[in-house]
Design a protein around this motif. Sequence first.
Motif, PDB file in Angstrom:
ATOM      1  N   ARG A 140      70.959  12.030 -17.484  1.00  0.00           N
ATOM      2  CA  ARG A 140      70.322  12.350 -18.759  1.00  0.00           C
ATOM      3  C   ARG A 140      69.806  11.106 -19.477  1.00  0.00           C
ATOM      4  O   ARG A 140      70.563  10.397 -20.143  1.00  0.00           O
ATOM      5  N   PRO A 141      68.486  10.886 -19.361  1.00  0.00           N
ATOM      6  CA  PRO A 141      67.903   9.644 -19.888  1.00  0.00           C
ATOM      7  C   PRO A 141      68.143   9.435 -21.378  1.00  0.00           C
ATOM      8  O   PRO A 141      68.288   8.299 -21.822  1.00  0.00           O
ATOM      9  N   LEU A 142      68.213  10.527 -22.158  1.00  0.00           N
ATOM     10  CA  LEU A 142      68.381  10.355 -23.603  1.00  0.00           C
ATOM     11  C   LEU A 142      69.769   9.846 -23.963  1.00  0.00           C
ATOM     12  O   LEU A 142      70.011   9.434 -25.090  1.00  0.00           O
TER      13      LEU A 142
ATOM     14  N   THR B 149      66.941  26.368 -20.654  1.00  0.00           N
ATOM     15  CA  THR B 149      65.985  25.379 -21.168  1.00  0.00           C
ATOM     16  C   THR B 149      66.653  24.006 -21.181  1.00  0.00           C
ATOM     17  O   THR B 149      67.866  23.891 -21.016  1.00  0.00           O
ATOM     18  N   GLY B 150      65.870  22.961 -21.422  1.00  0.00           N
ATOM     19  CA  GLY B 150      66.438  21.631 -21.644  1.00  0.00           C
ATOM     20  C   GLY B 150      66.857  21.539 -23.118  1.00  0.00           C
ATOM     21  O   GLY B 150      66.290  22.232 -23.973  1.00  0.00           O
ATOM     22  N   GLY B 151      67.836  20.674 -23.393  1.00  0.00           N
ATOM     23  CA  GLY B 151      68.404  20.605 -24.743  1.00  0.00           C
ATOM     24  C   GLY B 151      67.408  20.319 -25.850  1.00  0.00           C
ATOM     25  O   GLY B 151      67.630  20.670 -27.012  1.00  0.00           O
TER      26      GLY B 151
ATOM     27  N   GLY C 215      70.668  24.911 -26.298  1.00  0.00           N
ATOM     28  CA  GLY C 215      71.901  24.218 -26.664  1.00  0.00           C
ATOM     29  C   GLY C 215      71.884  22.802 -26.117  1.00  0.00           C
ATOM     30  O   GLY C 215      71.023  22.426 -25.314  1.00  0.00           O
ATOM     31  N   MET C 216      72.873  22.049 -26.548  1.00  0.00           N
ATOM     32  CA  MET C 216      72.949  20.635 -26.185  1.00  0.00           C
ATOM     33  C   MET C 216      73.151  20.436 -24.683  1.00  0.00           C
ATOM     34  O   MET C 216      73.644  21.331 -23.984  1.00  0.00           O
ATOM     35  N   MET C 217      72.853  19.218 -24.241  1.00  0.00           N
ATOM     36  CA  MET C 217      73.189  18.832 -22.868  1.00  0.00           C
ATOM     37  C   MET C 217      74.688  19.045 -22.680  1.00  0.00           C
ATOM     38  O   MET C 217      75.470  18.704 -23.570  1.00  0.00           O
TER      39      MET C 217
ATOM     40  N   PHE D 208      60.937  10.349 -17.726  1.00  0.00           N
ATOM     41  CA  PHE D 208      61.223   9.616 -18.967  1.00  0.00           C
ATOM     42  C   PHE D 208      60.955   8.114 -18.781  1.00  0.00           C
ATOM     43  O   PHE D 208      60.356   7.476 -19.636  1.00  0.00           O
TER      44      PHE D 208
ATOM     45  N   GLU E 143      57.250  20.124 -20.639  1.00  0.00           N
ATOM     46  CA  GLU E 143      58.248  21.138 -21.004  1.00  0.00           C
ATOM     47  C   GLU E 143      57.557  22.335 -21.680  1.00  0.00           C
ATOM     48  O   GLU E 143      57.825  23.499 -21.358  1.00  0.00           O
TER      49      GLU E 143
ATOM     50  N   LYS F 117      74.124  25.590 -19.934  1.00  0.00           N
ATOM     51  CA  LYS F 117      72.998  26.532 -19.870  1.00  0.00           C
ATOM     52  C   LYS F 117      72.665  26.941 -18.427  1.00  0.00           C
ATOM     53  O   LYS F 117      72.444  28.122 -18.155  1.00  0.00           O
TER      54      LYS F 117
ATOM     55  N   ASP G 224      64.023  22.533 -16.498  1.00  0.00           N
ATOM     56  CA  ASP G 224      64.041  21.147 -15.990  1.00  0.00           C
ATOM     57  C   ASP G 224      63.754  21.115 -14.484  1.00  0.00           C
ATOM     58  O   ASP G 224      63.042  20.239 -13.996  1.00  0.00           O
TER      59      ASP G 224
ATOM     60  N   PHE H 207      57.100  14.036 -21.021  1.00  0.00           N
ATOM     61  CA  PHE H 207      58.077  15.051 -20.609  1.00  0.00           C
ATOM     62  C   PHE H 207      57.995  16.270 -21.521  1.00  0.00           C
ATOM     63  O   PHE H 207      58.003  17.416 -21.063  1.00  0.00           O
ATOM     64  N   ARG H 208      57.899  16.021 -22.835  1.00  0.00           N
ATOM     65  CA  ARG H 208      57.862  17.149 -23.791  1.00  0.00           C
ATOM     66  C   ARG H 208      56.605  18.007 -23.585  1.00  0.00           C
ATOM     67  O   ARG H 208      56.646  19.229 -23.737  1.00  0.00           O
TER      68      ARG H 208
HETATM   69  C1  S3P Z   1      67.186  16.812 -22.860  1.00  0.00           C
HETATM   70  C2  S3P Z   1      68.032  17.600 -22.107  1.00  0.00           C
HETATM   71  C3  S3P Z   1      67.956  17.667 -20.642  1.00  0.00           C
HETATM   72  C4  S3P Z   1      66.533  17.330 -20.164  1.00  0.00           C
HETATM   73  C5  S3P Z   1      66.087  16.030 -20.732  1.00  0.00           C
HETATM   74  C6  S3P Z   1      66.083  16.024 -22.259  1.00  0.00           C
HETATM   75  C7  S3P Z   1      67.358  16.786 -24.341  1.00  0.00           C
HETATM   76  O1  S3P Z   1      68.310  18.977 -20.189  1.00  0.00           O
HETATM   77  O2  S3P Z   1      65.637  18.350 -20.523  1.00  0.00           O
HETATM   78  O3  S3P Z   1      66.928  15.039 -20.241  1.00  0.00           O
HETATM   79  O4  S3P Z   1      66.438  16.338 -25.043  1.00  0.00           O
HETATM   80  O5  S3P Z   1      68.433  17.234 -24.823  1.00  0.00           O
HETATM   81  P1  S3P Z   1      69.813  19.573 -20.248  1.00  0.00           P
HETATM   82  O6  S3P Z   1      70.038  20.079 -21.629  1.00  0.00           O
HETATM   83  O7  S3P Z   1      69.784  20.677 -19.242  1.00  0.00           O
HETATM   84  O8  S3P Z   1      70.732  18.470 -19.876  1.00  0.00           O
END
Ligand code: S3P
Length: 185
Positions: A120-122, A80-82, A11-13, A51, A63, A17, A36, A59-60
Amino acid sequence: MLKGVNLYLIGMMGSGKSTVGRLLAAQLGYGFLDLDQIIEQVSGQSVADIFAEQGEAHFRALETQVLAAVSPYTCKVVATGGGVVLARPNWGYLHYGIVVWLDAPIEVLLKRIEQQPGKRPLLAGGDLRDRLQELLAQRSFLYDEADVWVDASADEPVEVARLTLERLELRLAEDRPAVRDHQKN
Ligand code: S3P
């Protein structure tokens, strides 16, 4: 209830989660893992620094490596990360377990994310709501591949955990007749 099968929360940031995952693990008698957090431990860097210094592609790759390393374990709830849904090979690992989408409207995500600035860098730079909307539009069809959908908009994480267990039970009950039929043939 899950016979040791892992639960993967996607799911989204801001969907909760990690917080909900910890609660679920306690209730299921499972261990809890946060992708993460493991990435940060193995790389010795924060997600934001990875990032900034090595870029998103690096990063990917980390992951996917961490997800692959986690998937042979049993009895784990995995936050998981978003963006884990973006790489097709990740689904091969996610589907070893049961995949749960914690879904919440943008307003709710915004409120939660604003409480944890800079993580959250994104989402750095630009309008936060626009950026979230853009990411959700790109990803919702991928989140929709989850086995179980949960409304994660409740303020209290315990309520989201309760709903998750309820939805899981329903989903597992749906699957039971198919398993019986299969065994009969
Ligand atoms: C990301 C979500 C982050 C983390 C990274 C990228 C994403 O995790 O993995 O910053 O691409 O949505 P959370 O969903 O736990 O914030």
